[in-house]
Design an enzyme around this catalytic site. Structure first.
Site, PDB file in Angstrom:
ATOM      1  CD  GLU A 210      -2.999  -0.849   2.368  1.00 44.59           C
ATOM      2  OE1 GLU A 210      -2.503  -0.954   3.503  1.00 44.59           O
ATOM      3  OE2 GLU A 210      -4.215  -0.654   2.170  1.00 44.59           O
ATOM      4  NE  ARG A 236     -11.957  34.098 -12.752  1.00 44.99           N
ATOM      5  CZ  ARG A 236     -13.248  34.392 -12.847  1.00 44.99           C
ATOM      6  NH1 ARG A 236     -13.945  33.991 -13.910  1.00 44.99           N
ATOM      7  NH2 ARG A 236     -13.842  35.083 -11.894  1.00 44.99           N
TER       8      ARG A 236
END
Ligand SMILES: Cc1cc2nc3c(=O)[nH]c(=O)nc-3n(C[C@H](O)[C@H](O)[C@H](O)COP(=O)(O)OP(=O)(O)OC[C@H]3O[C@@H](n4cnc5c(N)ncnc54)[C@H](O)[C@@H]3O)c2cc1C
Length: 350
Positions: A210, A236
């Site tokens: 993991e 933007r």
């Protein structure tokens, strides 16, 4: 007539390409799996899918590949590898998460069977798994390193029931549930690894996969997110110019780049050490911790760059905060990673 046994260039190239394929694709290795998971998340932008896929591979199939008998491997790996069956791993319980030694689910021997009783929770793929690697206490009187064993439990085993489906904050495409075992009878031949070895062998190996492999998927998510932020910052406009022109926005982009690169190098270093069979417990925890912290930092900065739109569900950056948060909890919390790092530094047993 002269006979030549020399291979042609074409034949040599063919042999090299077959060997190359076998080395890179057939022989499973940690670094390639990291690259595959990272690429899948960068392209697909679905961390929930990658959570389920990562769990299926790293803690569903890999433990059987590493610890299974020949019979177990033959029975489970072909269908797990083809994706026909989904795998899962269950150690966490309602009363024991970080404290893995505190689990109480029991597996009592009864002749050539074990009878499992108890409950698990937070199990990734719980509702859909065909095969679940379940950790249970087989010898309550033994030391914590020898108390538990792991069992491969088929979904349709009598006594196993799927409990509550857990409604998560993020990674919502990955199903998570409780699992209940009530006099669940499992043949002794389903034991995975030697009796009593579950915590130190199977479970710790799962945590290692993991930490060094599974979290690599989020690197792909960070990469895609950074690109989306760059694009947005160029498009933007505020005060008559693209927000990308503001130094404080540039600072955020630069820090996101630095964090992503640092996390990537540290994670691949841990994966490489793992692949070489070299000690890497501290490196795995550093990688898990750094990836989790960076993913959260970058997700928060991405929302800030998107301004009000970043807070709206229509934009994926909103979701990324909820998705990233899991990285500091699942597979061992950030506190536990720091504990392992500190203990290995101090020469103590982690
Ligand atoms: C979405 C999701 C998927 C999961 N998938 C799986 C799975 O497939 N299989 C599975 O078995 N489990 C799974 N888990 C469980 C996960 O591994 C645990 O949630 C995690 O290990 C933490 O355990 P806990 O939730 O019981 O928290 P606790 O252990 O109760 O911890 C609570 C808090 O206390 C802190 N803490 C605990 N001990 C210490 C300490 N010694 N020092 C300092 N701080 C400490 C923790 O860091 C945390 O902040 C999943 C969890 C989630 C949320």
């Amino acid at each position: 007539m002269a006979l030549s046994f020399a291979f042609t260039d074409e034949q040599l190239a063919f042999r090299a390409s077959v060997r190359d394929f076998a080395e890179k694709v057939v022989r499973p290795d940690a670094v390639s799996t990291c690259m595959a998971l990272e690429g899948l998340e960068e392209g697909g932008r679905d961390s929930g899918l990658l959570l389920s896929l990562g769990a299926h591979i790293c803690i569903g199939a890999v433990p059987i590949w590493l610890h299974g008998t020949e019979e177990q491997k033959r029975a489970y790996l072909p269908k797990l590898c083809s994706g026909e069956w989904v795998g899962a791993f269950a150690i966490t319980e309602p009363g024991a998460g970080s404290d893995t030694a505190g689990i109480t689910t029991s597996a009592r021997r009864d002749g050539d069977h074990f009878v499992i009783n108890g409950s698990k929770t937070f199990i990734t793929n719980g509702p859909i798994a065909d095969v679940i690697n379940v950790v249970a206490v087989t010898d309550p009187d033994a030391s914590s390193s020898q108390r538990m064993s792991c069992f491969i439990v088929d979904r349709d085993t009598p006594g196993l029931s799927i409990g509550k489906h857990l409604d998560k904050s993020g990674n919502r495409s990955s199903p998570t549930s409780e699992l209940h075992f009530s006099d669940c009878i499992v043949p002794a031949s389903q034991m995975l690894g030697p009796e009593g070895s579950a915590l130190w062998k199977v479970a710790f190996e799962c945590f290692d996969w993991e930490r060094t492999v599974m979290v690599s998927a989020s690197l792909g998510g960070m990469e895609a997110q950074l690109n989306a932020c760059i694009e947005y910052a160029r498009d933007r406009k505020a005060f008559g110019k693209p927000i990308a022109d503001f130094e404080m926005i540039q600072d955020k982009l630069a820090r996101m780049r630095v964090g992503t690169n640092a996390a990537r190098w540290v994670l691949y270093h841990a994966a490489w050490l793992k692949q070489q069979g070299l000690p890497h417990m501290q490196e795995a925890s550093i990688a898990k911790y750094l990836v989790a912290e960076t993913a959260m930092h970058n997700a928060l900065e991405a929302v800030q760059i998107f301004g009000g739109y970043g807070y709206i569900k229509e934009f994926s950056v909103e979701r990324s905060i909820r998705d990233a948060k899991l990285l500091s909890i699942g597979g061992g919390t950030s506190e536990i990673q720091k504990l392992i790092i500190a203990r290995t530094l101090l020469g103590e047993t982690p």
